[in-house]
Every structure is written in C-alpha cells, then in structure tokens.
Design a protein around this motif. Structure first.
Motif, short mmCIF file in Angstrom:
data_model
loop_
_atom_site.label_atom_id
_atom_site.label_comp_id
_atom_site.label_asym_id
_atom_site.label_seq_id
_atom_site.Cartn_x
_atom_site.Cartn_y
_atom_site.Cartn_z
N ASP A 99 0.81 -1.22 0.00
CA ASP A 99 0.00 0.00 0.00
C ASP A 99 0.84 1.27 0.00
O ASP A 99 0.39 2.31 -0.50
CB ASP A 99 -0.92 0.02 1.23
N ALA A 100 2.05 1.21 0.56
CA ALA A 100 2.82 2.45 0.79
C ALA A 100 4.05 2.59 -0.09
O ALA A 100 4.77 3.58 0.02
CB ALA A 100 3.23 2.51 2.27
N LEU A 101 4.32 1.63 -0.98
CA LEU A 101 5.53 1.67 -1.79
C LEU A 101 5.59 2.93 -2.65
O LEU A 101 4.63 3.28 -3.34
CB LEU A 101 5.61 0.44 -2.69
N VAL A 102 6.74 3.62 -2.61
CA VAL A 102 7.01 4.74 -3.49
C VAL A 102 8.04 4.25 -4.51
O VAL A 102 9.21 4.07 -4.16
CB VAL A 102 7.56 5.96 -2.72
N PRO A 103 7.65 4.02 -5.77
CA PRO A 103 8.60 3.49 -6.76
C PRO A 103 9.74 4.47 -7.01
O PRO A 103 9.56 5.69 -6.93
CB PRO A 103 7.73 3.32 -8.02
N TRP A 104 10.90 3.92 -7.32
CA TRP A 104 12.07 4.78 -7.57
C TRP A 104 11.79 5.75 -8.71
O TRP A 104 12.20 6.92 -8.64
CB TRP A 104 13.29 3.92 -7.91
N HIS A 105 11.10 5.31 -9.75
CA HIS A 105 10.89 6.19 -10.91
C HIS A 105 9.98 7.37 -10.61
O HIS A 105 9.94 8.34 -11.37
CB HIS A 105 10.35 5.38 -12.10
N SER A 106 9.22 7.28 -9.51
CA SER A 106 8.33 8.39 -9.16
C SER A 106 9.04 9.48 -8.37
O SER A 106 8.48 10.56 -8.17
CB SER A 106 7.12 7.88 -8.38
N ILE A 107 10.25 9.21 -7.90
CA ILE A 107 11.03 10.22 -7.16
C ILE A 107 11.88 10.98 -8.17
O ILE A 107 12.83 10.45 -8.72
CB ILE A 107 11.91 9.57 -6.09
N VAL A 108 11.53 12.24 -8.40
CA VAL A 108 12.23 13.03 -9.42
C VAL A 108 13.00 14.21 -8.82
O VAL A 108 13.70 14.92 -9.54
CB VAL A 108 11.24 13.56 -10.48
N GLY A 109 12.89 14.41 -7.52
CA GLY A 109 13.60 15.52 -6.90
C GLY A 109 13.82 15.27 -5.42
O GLY A 109 13.09 14.50 -4.77
N LEU A 110 14.85 15.90 -4.90
CA LEU A 110 15.17 15.82 -3.47
C LEU A 110 15.33 17.25 -2.94
O LEU A 110 16.00 18.08 -3.57
CB LEU A 110 16.46 15.04 -3.22
N ARG A 111 14.72 17.54 -1.80
CA ARG A 111 14.81 18.86 -1.20
C ARG A 111 15.38 18.73 0.21
O ARG A 111 14.79 18.07 1.07
CB ARG A 111 13.44 19.53 -1.14
N GLU A 112 16.55 19.32 0.41
CA GLU A 112 17.17 19.27 1.73
C GLU A 112 16.49 20.24 2.67
O GLU A 112 16.19 21.38 2.31
CB GLU A 112 18.66 19.60 1.62
N ARG A 113 16.27 19.80 3.89
CA ARG A 113 15.68 20.64 4.94
C ARG A 113 16.66 20.62 6.11
O ARG A 113 16.49 19.87 7.07
CB ARG A 113 14.32 20.11 5.36
N GLU A 114 17.70 21.45 6.02
CA GLU A 114 18.78 21.39 7.01
C GLU A 114 18.30 21.73 8.41
O GLU A 114 18.73 21.12 9.39
CB GLU A 114 19.92 22.31 6.60
N ILE A 115 17.42 22.72 8.53
CA ILE A 115 16.93 23.10 9.85
C ILE A 115 16.10 21.97 10.45
O ILE A 115 16.22 21.65 11.64
CB ILE A 115 16.11 24.39 9.78
N LEU A 116 15.26 21.34 9.64
CA LEU A 116 14.43 20.23 10.11
C LEU A 116 15.19 18.91 10.10
O LEU A 116 14.65 17.88 10.54
CB LEU A 116 13.19 20.10 9.23
N GLN A 117 16.41 18.90 9.57
CA GLN A 117 17.29 17.72 9.57
C GLN A 117 16.67 16.53 8.85
O GLN A 117 16.53 15.43 9.39
CB GLN A 117 17.65 17.33 11.01
N ARG A 118 16.30 16.77 7.58
CA ARG A 118 15.78 15.68 6.77
C ARG A 118 15.87 16.06 5.30
O ARG A 118 16.16 17.20 4.94
CB ARG A 118 14.33 15.37 7.14
N ILE A 119 15.64 15.06 4.43
CA ILE A 119 15.50 15.27 2.99
C ILE A 119 14.09 14.86 2.61
O ILE A 119 13.62 13.77 2.98
CB ILE A 119 16.53 14.44 2.21
N ASP A 120 13.40 15.71 1.86
CA ASP A 120 12.09 15.37 1.33
C ASP A 120 12.26 14.83 -0.08
O ASP A 120 12.91 15.46 -0.93
CB ASP A 120 11.18 16.61 1.27
N ALA A 121 11.70 13.64 -0.34
CA ALA A 121 11.68 13.08 -1.69
C ALA A 121 10.41 13.56 -2.38
O ALA A 121 9.32 13.45 -1.83
CB ALA A 121 11.72 11.56 -1.63
N LEU A 122 10.56 14.11 -3.60
CA LEU A 122 9.45 14.75 -4.30
C LEU A 122 9.07 13.99 -5.56
O LEU A 122 9.93 13.43 -6.24
CB LEU A 122 9.83 16.19 -4.68
N ASP A 123 7.75 14.02 -5.87
CA ASP A 123 7.31 13.44 -7.13
C ASP A 123 7.25 14.52 -8.21
O ASP A 123 7.67 15.66 -7.99
CB ASP A 123 5.97 12.72 -6.97
N ALA A 124 6.71 14.19 -9.38
CA ALA A 124 6.71 15.11 -10.51
C ALA A 124 5.88 16.37 -10.25
O ALA A 124 6.10 17.40 -10.89
CB ALA A 124 6.21 14.40 -11.76
#
Length: 292
Positions: A99-124
């Motif tokens: 139910d929760a799988l995010v396919p690799w091909h759907s991740i097209v961008g990465l956004r660093e959140r240094e203050i929040l200490q994480r990376i957000d994976a983004l779709d198209a």
C-alpha cells in the motif's frame, strides 16, 4: 564511495542513541528556556553589558521554546520515520509495503531541509512522497541508494558560479565579535571562562571561516575555488570521486559535497554555496563525466 548494493529488503531506523536523544530533547530544550528566562531577570543588574545580556537571553528563550515544540512533534512521529527499501522503491517501515511503496521512478527531486534535519523526496508534482531523516542509522548509505536509484531531474540551476551569500562574511566577523564581547562580560566574574575559553572559541570560528571555500566557479577543464585570502584550481583529472558527507555536530548534521583528489591530497569540502548539497552534487557529477 558509499556502498549501494542492496540486501533486500533493507531497513533504516533510528539507532538507540538517536532515539534517546529525540526522547530527551524536548525536556532539555524546556530546561534551556527556563535557564535563559532566569538570565532575563539578571540582565539589568547594573553591570556593563546588561543590554547585550537582555537581548541574548530573550533570543535564547524564544529559540529554546520553539525548539522544544518542534522536538515534541518529532517524538510524536518517531515510529513513522523508519524507512525500508528494495529494488522497486521505498516505504515507511511501519506501513504495509504493497500500500505504501514509493517506486524509484516516481522520485524526481530531493529537497534538503537542514533546519528540520531531513530530505524530502518529491514526485513530478512537487509533492513530498517520503521523508528521510538525517538521524536514521546509516543515513549516508540510504541517501547514496536514493541518489543512485531515483530518476532525478537535473537541478534547477544553469549557473557555473556558486557563492556564499554576502552576509556570510559579516555574520562570521559579527559572531566572533559577539563571542569576544560576551567573553569580556563573563571575564569580570569568571576570568578563565570569559578570557580563555571564549577566546579559544573565537579562534575556532576564525579557523573555520578561513578554511571554508566561499566561491566556486566551474569551467570545462577545472574548478576554481576561492578561500579567504587564497585561491585554488582543481583540474578535472585530479578529482577521483565526488560524494556527499555530513558534518556531525552532536546529533545535528550539515551536508557537504566532498571532492576526493588523486595522489592522496586532502579532500575539498564544499558547503553553503547558495545551493543545496544534493543539487551541487548532481552538477559536479555531470561536470566530472564531461556532460557540463
């Protein structure tokens, strides 16, 4: 280079120390807020530097209170942050893969959140489809796997020059001056802390400022790097590998791009050049392959 070969499926969770850190952080930050609050009542006691102490304490109260609130939110969502990966994609470990799988091909961008200490994976569409917390155990490996397997778009930048913002220099000197002023104030009652410890702290800040690149220009043949007071040219053939590593400060991490050089030379570390480390990594990888 970070090994990205998968043992399927692979899980990335918080280590014991990181989990305990998150659990006690709200209490520590609330304690700091109380400490700064007590300093407010002693800021106007007739001593020199009272106005500076008043501002310093007020900022401390606000910062610690905001940090405590955010730390509570992190604790509430701690179990949701563990990530599992396989050759098809990634998903929150606590949820069902199907139910929760995010396919690799759907991740097209990465956004660093240094203050929040994480990376957000983004779709198209720019929607966040996964959150990768810096404090996950073996986070370097997780990030390398995502960089290798996701179908990332090119970074939204076409410049060949990356520069730290102008206020970086003012902030560095202002911070050093502030530390020395605070040292002079504390030295009136605690000479060792004020005059010795704070002077050493200012020296560390000066060393960090002097050894950190503040200007990068990319040419087809080489990287032209400027430090305070000196320049360096790194030819393409000198670079043997380009990666991302984190500067660890307690449980806080700051990502930086690291150029590994041939011949055993010291690596070049690039950070805070007006572009996220992931984007700069993509640009430099393309340059190294001769595609820029």
């Amino acid at each position: 280079m970070t090994d990205t070969a998968l043992t399927l499926p692979e899980r990335f969770d918080f280590g014991r120390s990181a989990r305990w850190f998150f659990l006690i952080s709200p209490w520590l930050l609330m304690g700091m807020a109380v400490f700064f609050g007590t300093m407010l009542f002693h800021a106007d006691d007739g001593k020199s530097g009272g106005a500076f102490l008043l501002v310093f304490s007020g900022v401390g109260v606000l910062g610690a209170t905001a940090g405590a609130w955010y730390a509570w939110q992190v604790v509430r969502n701690l179990d949701e942050s563990a990530i599992s990966v396989d050759d098809q994609g990634l998903w929150p470990t606590i949820r069902n893969r199907q139910d929760a799988l995010v396919p690799w091909h759907s991740i097209v961008g990465l956004r660093e959140r240094e203050i929040l200490q994480r990376i957000d994976a983004l779709d198209a569409t720019g929607k966040t489809v996964a959150r990768l917390e810096y404090q996950l155990k073996d986070f370097d490996r997780l990030r390398a796997i995502v960089l290798q397997r996701a179908i990332l778009r090119g970074p939204a930048t076409s410049t060949d020059t990356y520069v730290r913002p102008w206020w970086h220099h003012l902030a560095a000197f202002g911070f050093m001056l502030g530390v020395l002023v605070l040292g002079g104030y504390l030295g009136q009652t605690r000479p060792f802390v004020g005059y010795v410890a704070m002077t050493c702290f200012a020296a560390v800040i000066a060393w960090e400022y002097g050894t950190s690149p503040f200007h990068l220009r990319i040419t087809p043949e080489a990287l032209e790097i400027r430090f305070p007071g000196r320049r360096r040219r790194v030819a393409r053939e000198q670079v043997s590998a380009i990666g991302i590593r984190d500067i660890a400060m307690s449980h806080h991490k700051l990502p930086q791009v690291v150029l590994t050089l041939a011949g055993g030379e010291n690596p070049v570390r690039l950070k805070s050049l007006g572009v996220q480390a992931v984007a700069l990594h993509q640009v430099l990888q393309a340059w190294h392959r001769g595609q820029a």
